[in-house]
Design a protein around this motif. Structure first.
Motif, PDB file in Angstrom:
ATOM      1  N   HIS A  22       1.336   3.256  -0.676  1.00 38.19           N
ATOM      2  CA  HIS A  22       1.654   4.444   0.111  1.00 38.19           C
ATOM      3  C   HIS A  22       2.441   5.426  -0.762  1.00 38.19           C
ATOM      4  N   LEU A  23       2.880   6.516  -0.155  1.00 34.87           N
ATOM      5  CA  LEU A  23       3.559   7.556  -0.940  1.00 34.87           C
ATOM      6  C   LEU A  23       4.804   7.042  -1.661  1.00 34.87           C
ATOM      7  N   GLY A  24       5.508   6.103  -1.033  1.00 30.86           N
ATOM      8  CA  GLY A  24       6.713   5.528  -1.664  1.00 30.86           C
ATOM      9  C   GLY A  24       6.357   4.813  -2.960  1.00 30.86           C
ATOM     10  N   HIS A  25       5.247   4.067  -2.932  1.00 31.88           N
ATOM     11  CA  HIS A  25       4.812   3.389  -4.163  1.00 31.88           C
ATOM     12  C   HIS A  25       4.385   4.405  -5.212  1.00 31.88           C
ATOM     13  N   ALA A  26       3.676   5.449  -4.741  1.00 31.83           N
ATOM     14  CA  ALA A  26       3.199   6.460  -5.696  1.00 31.83           C
ATOM     15  C   ALA A  26       4.402   7.069  -6.420  1.00 31.83           C
ATOM     16  N   TYR A  27       5.467   7.335  -5.665  1.00 36.37           N
ATOM     17  CA  TYR A  27       6.675   7.900  -6.269  1.00 36.37           C
ATOM     18  C   TYR A  27       7.221   6.944  -7.338  1.00 36.37           C
ATOM     19  N   SER A  28       7.304   5.675  -6.970  1.00 30.68           N
ATOM     20  CA  SER A  28       7.863   4.675  -7.879  1.00 30.68           C
ATOM     21  C   SER A  28       7.015   4.539  -9.150  1.00 30.68           C
ATOM     22  N   ALA A  29       5.694   4.540  -8.969  1.00 30.59           N
ATOM     23  CA  ALA A  29       4.793   4.402 -10.117  1.00 30.59           C
ATOM     24  C   ALA A  29       4.909   5.631 -11.027  1.00 30.59           C
ATOM     25  N   LEU A  30       4.918   6.830 -10.430  1.00 30.00           N
ATOM     26  CA  LEU A  30       5.023   8.053 -11.222  1.00 30.00           C
ATOM     27  C   LEU A  30       6.370   8.118 -11.941  1.00 30.00           C
ATOM     28  N   PHE A  31       7.406   7.670 -11.262  1.00 32.88           N
ATOM     29  CA  PHE A  31       8.760   7.667 -11.826  1.00 32.88           C
ATOM     30  C   PHE A  31       8.795   6.798 -13.096  1.00 32.88           C
ATOM     31  N   ALA A  32       8.220   5.599 -12.984  1.00 29.91           N
ATOM     32  CA  ALA A  32       8.210   4.672 -14.134  1.00 29.91           C
ATOM     33  C   ALA A  32       7.345   5.228 -15.256  1.00 29.91           C
TER      34      ALA A  32
END
Ligand code: GLU
Length: 284
Positions: free
Chosen positions: A16-26
């Motif tokens: 979901h969007l929360g994971h997308a944020y985390s993946a993009l952040f890393a």
């Protein structure tokens, strides 16, 4: 020092969007430093993890425009690494078998005079009252011979006595004094899953030579335990960067049950990867 970051989802649902944020952040942390970005599947829980989610997660990340360095490590294929680490801890005499069921623990907490809602608790819930820590070797052997299922817990006080006080580095909050004791005697392996999140993630970050662990603030406290395990097992000590947790319009954290916020759903309703990337505050 080359930055090596990672995104480490559990394949228990769609991203979901929360994971997308985390993946993009890393990925961004690695990219900005011309480092390496790695993807790892944290699939140690056979009851909840599914191969189809694993495939869909990689597909979603690719659709989002992310690529990663090297092969994806799947924790379920590396149980022997976790077993070896448990053996090392066992040789150091900081592990003990715990035969308690959830209801045994509840009863023991009540017997200590606490109501379940106000018993001493840590980031993972009520602290284990330590009943099995006191069993003698003969009692442990008897229970094992009876075939009683058991988990392996870390004797937190003994472990801290060995390592002494420790610190870890968080990018936002600076140097943190480790307080693993807030977790009590954490479970490091269960009968049905012969490792645990804390053990597997710490060991993998070492094996994959991660230098910067980025993850949500919900896992901030876990870093206390990971620092302790790094010291006991003589592992590398990465730096940490705990990022904000994304919320939906109602102020709730995104969760796997939020269908509307899954990348799959957004993609099928015509949202482009660039729109998502911009919405999350990154530059496409
Ligand atoms: N596998 C964990 C999760 O999906 C993340 C672990 C970590 O980043 O340390 O929440």
């Amino acid at each position: 020092m080359t930055i090596v970051s990672r995104f480490a989802p559990s394949p228990t649902g769609r991203l979901h969007l929360g994971h997308a944020y985390s993946a993009l952040f890393a990925a961004q942390a690695a990219k900005q430093a011309q480092g390496r970005f790695i993807v790892r599947m944290e699939d140690i829980d056979p009851g909840r993890c599914r191969t189809e989610y694993d495939e869909q997660i990689l597909e979603d990340l690719t659709w989002l425009g992310l690529s990663w360095d090297g092969p994806v490590r799947r924790q379920s294929q590396h149980m022997s690494d976790y077993k070896a680490a448990l053996q090392k801890l066992s040789d150091m005499d900081v592990l003990y078998p715990c035969f308690c069921t959830r209801s045994d623990i509840r009863r023991e907490i009540e017997a200590c005079g606490y109501a379940p809602h106000n018993s001493p608790s840590g980031p993972d819930g009520p602290l284990y009252p330590g009943s099995c820590r006191a069993l003698s070797k003969a009692q442990r052997d008897d229970r094992k011979a009876e075939g009683a299922p058991f988990a392996l817990r870390l004797d937190m006080q003994k472990a801290i006595n060995i390592t002494g006080s420790l610190q870890w580095k968080d990018k936002d909050t600076g140097t943190i004094n480790a307080q693993p004791e807030i977790f009590g005697d954490v479970v490091l392996a269960r009968k049905e899953t012969p490792t645990s999140y804390h053990l597997a993630v710490t060991l993998d970050d070492h094996i994959q030579e991660i230098t910067l662990v980025t993850r949500g603030q919900d896992l901030f406290h876990a870093s206390h335990v990971h620092t302790l395990l790094q010291s006991l097992l003589e592992l590398n000590k990465p730096h940490y960067h705990h990022h904000v947790l994304l919320q939906d319009e109602t102020g709730q954290r995104y969760a796997k049950r939020d269908n509307a916020a899954t990348l799959a759903e957004m993609r099928s309703s015509g949202t482009s990867p660039d729109e998502i990337i911009k919405y999350l505050g990154f530059i496409p």
